[in-house]
Design a protein around this motif. Structure first.
Motif, PDB file in Angstrom:
ATOM      1  N   ILE A  91       0.839  -1.196   0.000  1.00  0.00           N
ATOM      2  CA  ILE A  91       0.000   0.000   0.000  1.00  0.00           C
ATOM      3  C   ILE A  91       0.874   1.245   0.000  1.00  0.00           C
ATOM      4  O   ILE A  91       0.645   2.189  -0.764  1.00  0.00           O
ATOM      5  CB  ILE A  91      -0.962  -0.007   1.212  1.00  0.00           C
ATOM      6  N   ASN A  92       1.884   1.250   0.853  1.00  0.00           N
ATOM      7  CA  ASN A  92       2.797   2.401   0.912  1.00  0.00           C
ATOM      8  C   ASN A  92       3.555   2.588  -0.402  1.00  0.00           C
ATOM      9  O   ASN A  92       3.936   3.703  -0.755  1.00  0.00           O
ATOM     10  CB  ASN A  92       3.794   2.228   2.058  1.00  0.00           C
ATOM     11  N   LYS A  93       3.758   1.479  -1.112  1.00  0.00           N
ATOM     12  CA  LYS A  93       4.485   1.544  -2.380  1.00  0.00           C
ATOM     13  C   LYS A  93       3.612   2.145  -3.487  1.00  0.00           C
ATOM     14  O   LYS A  93       4.062   3.009  -4.252  1.00  0.00           O
ATOM     15  CB  LYS A  93       4.933   0.126  -2.776  1.00  0.00           C
ATOM     16  N   TYR A  94       2.356   1.687  -3.570  1.00  0.00           N
ATOM     17  CA  TYR A  94       1.510   2.084  -4.698  1.00  0.00           C
ATOM     18  C   TYR A  94       0.678   3.342  -4.445  1.00  0.00           C
ATOM     19  O   TYR A  94       0.373   4.075  -5.391  1.00  0.00           O
ATOM     20  CB  TYR A  94       0.572   0.927  -5.082  1.00  0.00           C
ATOM     21  N   LEU A  95       0.305   3.593  -3.180  1.00  0.00           N
ATOM     22  CA  LEU A  95      -0.582   4.719  -2.887  1.00  0.00           C
ATOM     23  C   LEU A  95      -0.028   6.061  -3.390  1.00  0.00           C
ATOM     24  O   LEU A  95      -0.773   6.837  -4.009  1.00  0.00           O
ATOM     25  CB  LEU A  95      -0.867   4.780  -1.382  1.00  0.00           C
ATOM     26  N   PRO A  96       1.263   6.375  -3.168  1.00  0.00           N
ATOM     27  CA  PRO A  96       1.774   7.665  -3.659  1.00  0.00           C
ATOM     28  C   PRO A  96       1.797   7.765  -5.188  1.00  0.00           C
ATOM     29  O   PRO A  96       1.898   8.875  -5.725  1.00  0.00           O
ATOM     30  CB  PRO A  96       3.206   7.714  -3.093  1.00  0.00           C
ATOM     31  N   LYS A  97       1.724   6.618  -5.878  1.00  0.00           N
ATOM     32  CA  LYS A  97       1.795   6.636  -7.349  1.00  0.00           C
ATOM     33  C   LYS A  97       0.452   6.925  -8.009  1.00  0.00           C
ATOM     34  O   LYS A  97       0.387   7.137  -9.217  1.00  0.00           O
ATOM     35  CB  LYS A  97       2.329   5.288  -7.848  1.00  0.00           C
ATOM     36  N   ILE A  98      -0.630   6.926  -7.221  1.00  0.00           N
ATOM     37  CA  ILE A  98      -1.953   7.189  -7.798  1.00  0.00           C
ATOM     38  C   ILE A  98      -2.056   8.666  -8.158  1.00  0.00           C
ATOM     39  O   ILE A  98      -1.829   9.541  -7.314  1.00  0.00           O
ATOM     40  CB  ILE A  98      -3.074   6.803  -6.817  1.00  0.00           C
ATOM     41  N   ALA A  99      -2.390   8.937  -9.388  1.00  0.00           N
ATOM     42  CA  ALA A  99      -2.493  10.334  -9.852  1.00  0.00           C
ATOM     43  C   ALA A  99      -3.641  11.040  -9.139  1.00  0.00           C
ATOM     44  O   ALA A  99      -4.738  10.492  -9.014  1.00  0.00           O
ATOM     45  CB  ALA A  99      -2.721  10.371 -11.363  1.00  0.00           C
ATOM     46  N   LYS A 100      -3.365  12.254  -8.632  1.00  0.00           N
ATOM     47  CA  LYS A 100      -4.387  13.039  -7.926  1.00  0.00           C
ATOM     48  C   LYS A 100      -5.246  13.781  -8.950  1.00  0.00           C
ATOM     49  O   LYS A 100      -5.106  14.981  -9.177  1.00  0.00           O
ATOM     50  CB  LYS A 100      -3.731  14.027  -6.950  1.00  0.00           C
ATOM     51  N   THR A 101      -6.135  13.037  -9.597  1.00  0.00           N
ATOM     52  CA  THR A 101      -7.004  13.593 -10.640  1.00  0.00           C
ATOM     53  C   THR A 101      -8.459  13.353 -10.283  1.00  0.00           C
ATOM     54  O   THR A 101      -8.770  12.529  -9.407  1.00  0.00           O
ATOM     55  CB  THR A 101      -6.712  12.940 -11.998  1.00  0.00           C
ATOM     56  N   ASN A 102      -9.359  14.071 -10.966  1.00  0.00           N
ATOM     57  CA  ASN A 102     -10.795  13.899 -10.709  1.00  0.00           C
ATOM     58  C   ASN A 102     -11.221  12.447 -10.823  1.00  0.00           C
ATOM     59  O   ASN A 102     -12.053  11.958 -10.066  1.00  0.00           O
ATOM     60  CB  ASN A 102     -11.613  14.747 -11.701  1.00  0.00           C
ATOM     61  N   LYS A 103     -10.626  11.739 -11.776  1.00  0.00           N
ATOM     62  CA  LYS A 103     -10.979  10.344 -12.006  1.00  0.00           C
ATOM     63  C   LYS A 103     -10.696   9.481 -10.775  1.00  0.00           C
ATOM     64  O   LYS A 103     -11.431   8.523 -10.494  1.00  0.00           O
ATOM     65  CB  LYS A 103     -10.190   9.817 -13.206  1.00  0.00           C
ATOM     66  N   ASN A 104      -9.623   9.808 -10.046  1.00  0.00           N
ATOM     67  CA  ASN A 104      -9.172   8.950  -8.944  1.00  0.00           C
ATOM     68  C   ASN A 104      -9.602   9.428  -7.560  1.00  0.00           C
ATOM     69  O   ASN A 104      -9.334   8.744  -6.566  1.00  0.00           O
ATOM     70  CB  ASN A 104      -7.646   8.825  -8.978  1.00  0.00           C
ATOM     71  N   TYR A 105     -10.235  10.612  -7.428  1.00  0.00           N
ATOM     72  CA  TYR A 105     -10.583  11.131  -6.108  1.00  0.00           C
ATOM     73  C   TYR A 105     -11.480  10.160  -5.336  1.00  0.00           C
ATOM     74  O   TYR A 105     -11.283   9.921  -4.137  1.00  0.00           O
ATOM     75  CB  TYR A 105     -11.294  12.482  -6.228  1.00  0.00           C
TER      76      TYR A 105
END
Length: 567
Positions: A91-105
């Motif tokens: 989780i710590n590895k992948y969570l920061p890689k998620i793009a902070k975009t409307n699609k992912n909020y």
């Protein structure tokens, strides 16, 4: 050479195939379907949900992969299953890689609320709160009213767990206002959302009243919200939710010592909880109802309710109410002249009480000056004799009266000692005296046995001077290592010269330090209990509050109130 090249390409091909099997590309619609299987885990079963979460983990979509890890961790923690894969690392590895975009909020919200729920189940209250606050930010960014309302409710419950009831109340009321503002947007979810938050507000007011019986407005506010829930027909409450409202009203009237009215509501809740088959609420309702009838001196009804509660929960000493019921039943049967039953419940009460605290058991025996176990044995042997009935009643009554007297005397003595200690402390604060003086004061020289003892004491003085005791890693092993001795010897020195254990010594240093900080720094007094506890070196608010109250006699919140009045 040709064989080596062939072997190399074979290995490469195998790795490629293996990688291709591990990382799978799914359509967006497939990923959404897999994700929804998590929320259906109660219907389809945990194993089925875990299967679909594993498919998310295998996908090449970072956001859904992270959700899969977070959902799997939550389910395994909830079901108390072993976690073989290092989910937290993933989780710590992948969570920061998620793009902070409307699609992912929305996905980021769902991930953080899962992490918060997992931490809450692990009793990690501060990390849970941090995850919830992050989730709230994503809900606001996504402009998702349903999720915003849900997370604000979770935050209010966390504040309740932290015993920060004012914050919990403010958050719950803030959520209610948001629900009203967005009534049309919420549509058919409006009344279900409003019910939960109104019930939450009513419960918080009841807790505030329990903590301060002089503020009757808290009880009135709690009853106002509970009554509103019953009077609003649009809520369309089922048996379980209506039962919870009646139970809540019953507990408020019990706190108000209006026992007849409390019982009338609890009787209604029992009918509804029986219908909805809610065992946990049935247990609590029977106990509270029995207590009300006991206070009304309606002993037969009290007995029936206590026996009904005991039939639901079997033999647990983790619940104080379970133990207390045996004490109440022993007294009821004594009044009813049913000696065998009185003897049974009295013995069970004493046996369970002794499991909780062997020291209290010994103090109890010393207080009544009777070899209780032998006396009970003698009474049982003489059970065929007529005098047995009279003797067991007398012994039971004397035992109960003396035990209660002992507890009252002990409590009064403790209160007197605590009050004197607190007054002395407040007097020092008002005179600006140093509250963080060293435990091994050189102004009052100790009679040191030898140079080795002196070296260890000097080492402890340095630890106190540099405030090493505030660090989380401070423990007996690290302290001994820092001083250059072993744990056994260090423990003995502290016990010889301070007349206390290493843990008590650590707590004394930390509590004295934080008292000094609170008395001198107004800003720190405005911090949360969790934050103040962390300054003093404690990981969570509950441990800090418990230890603070043990040393000072009141909670940190009450102490801050007193300081603010004094200064």
């Amino acid at each position: 050479m040709l064989k080596q090249i062939s072997f190399f390409f074979l290995v490469l091909f195998t790795c490629f195939v293996s990688f291709a099997q591990t990382i799978k590309k799914y359509r967006e619609s497939d990923l959404k379907d897999f994700k929804n299987k998590f929320y259906q885990n109660r219907e389809i079963g945990v194993d089925s949900s875990l299967y679909y979460m594993n498919r998310l983990i295998e996908s090449n979509d970072i956001a859904y992969k992270t959700f899969g890890y977070a959902a799997t961790e939550y389910l395994k923690v909830r079901e108390k299953q072993a976690i073989n894969i290092p989910f937290k690392d993933s989780i710590n590895k992948y969570l920061p890689k998620i793009a902070k975009t409307n699609k992912n909020y929305t996905l980021l919200f769902d991930i953080h609320i899962l992490l918060g729920n997992t931490n809450k189940r692990r009793k990690l209250i501060k990390p849970a709160l941090q995850n919830y606050i992050t989730a709230e930010n994503y809900a606001l960014l996504a402009k998702d009213i349903n999720r915003t309302i849900k997370i604000k409710g979770n935050i209010a419950l966390i504040y309740q767990d932290m015993e920060e009831l004012d914050k919990a109340l403010n958050k719950a009321k803030e959520t209610l206002e948001l629900i009203e503002t967005n009534k049309e947007t919420l549509s058919n979810k409006y009344y279900s959302s409003k019910y939960k938050r109104m019930f939450n507000v009513a419960a918080i007011y009841a807790s505030l009243y329990k903590n301060d019986k002089d503020k009757h407005q808290y009880a009135d506010s709690s009853l106002h919200y509970y009554n509103s829930l019953l009077e609003t027909k649009e809520f369309n409450l089922n048996s379980y939710y209506t039962g919870k409202v009646y139970y809540g009203m019953g507990t408020v009237y019990t706190l108000k010592e209006a026992y007849s009215k409390a019982s009338s509501y609890l009787e209604k809740s029992l009918v509804l909880f029986t219908k909805s088959k809610s065992q946990s609420y049935l247990y609590k309702s029977y106990y509270n109802n029995g207590l009300n009838y006991y206070n009304l001196n309606k002993l037969e009804k009290a007995k029936q309710n206590f026996l009904a509660a005991l039939s639901i929960k079997k033999d647990t000493i983790l619940d104080d109410n379970y133990i207390k019921m045996h004490g109440y039943l022993s007294q009821i049967y004594t009044y009813q002249n049913k000696v065998d039953s009185a003897n049974y419940y009295l013995n069970t009460y004493i046996r369970n009480h002794s499991k909780v605290s062997s020291r209290d058991r010994e103090q109890f025996k010393e207080a009544i000056k009777i070899d209780f176990d032998q006396k009970i044995k003698d009474l049982k042997e003489d059970s065929t004799k007529k005098s047995f009935y009279y003797e067991i009643i007398v012994i039971s009554l004397i035992t109960i009266v003396l035990f209660i007297s002992f507890l009252v005397f002990k409590n009064a003595k403790e209160k007197k000692r605590t009050k004197k200690k607190l007054n002395d402390l407040l007097e020092k604060i008002s005179k600006k005296e140093d509250l963080t003086e060293k435990s091994f004061s050189l102004s009052n020289p100790l009679k040191i046995k030898d140079e080795q003892h002196q070296q260890i004491i000097n080492g402890l003085l340095k630890i106190e001077e540099k405030k090493y005791f505030l660090k989380e890693e401070f423990n007996l092993y690290n302290a001994a290592k820092k001083i250059g001795t072993n744990t056994t010897y260090l423990s003995k020195i502290i016990k010889d010269y301070k007349k206390m254990s290493f843990n008590d010594y650590t707590n004394e240093l930390r509590i004295n330090y934080i008292i000094g900080v609170l008395s001198n720094d107004k800003k720190v007094r405005s911090y949360t209990t969790q934050a103040i506890g962390e300054i003093a070196g404690y990981k969570n608010a509950k441990s800090f509050t418990r230890i603070f109250k043990k040393h000072i006699g009141i909670t940190p919140y009450q102490f801050i109130e007193k300081i603010n009045k004094e200064l």
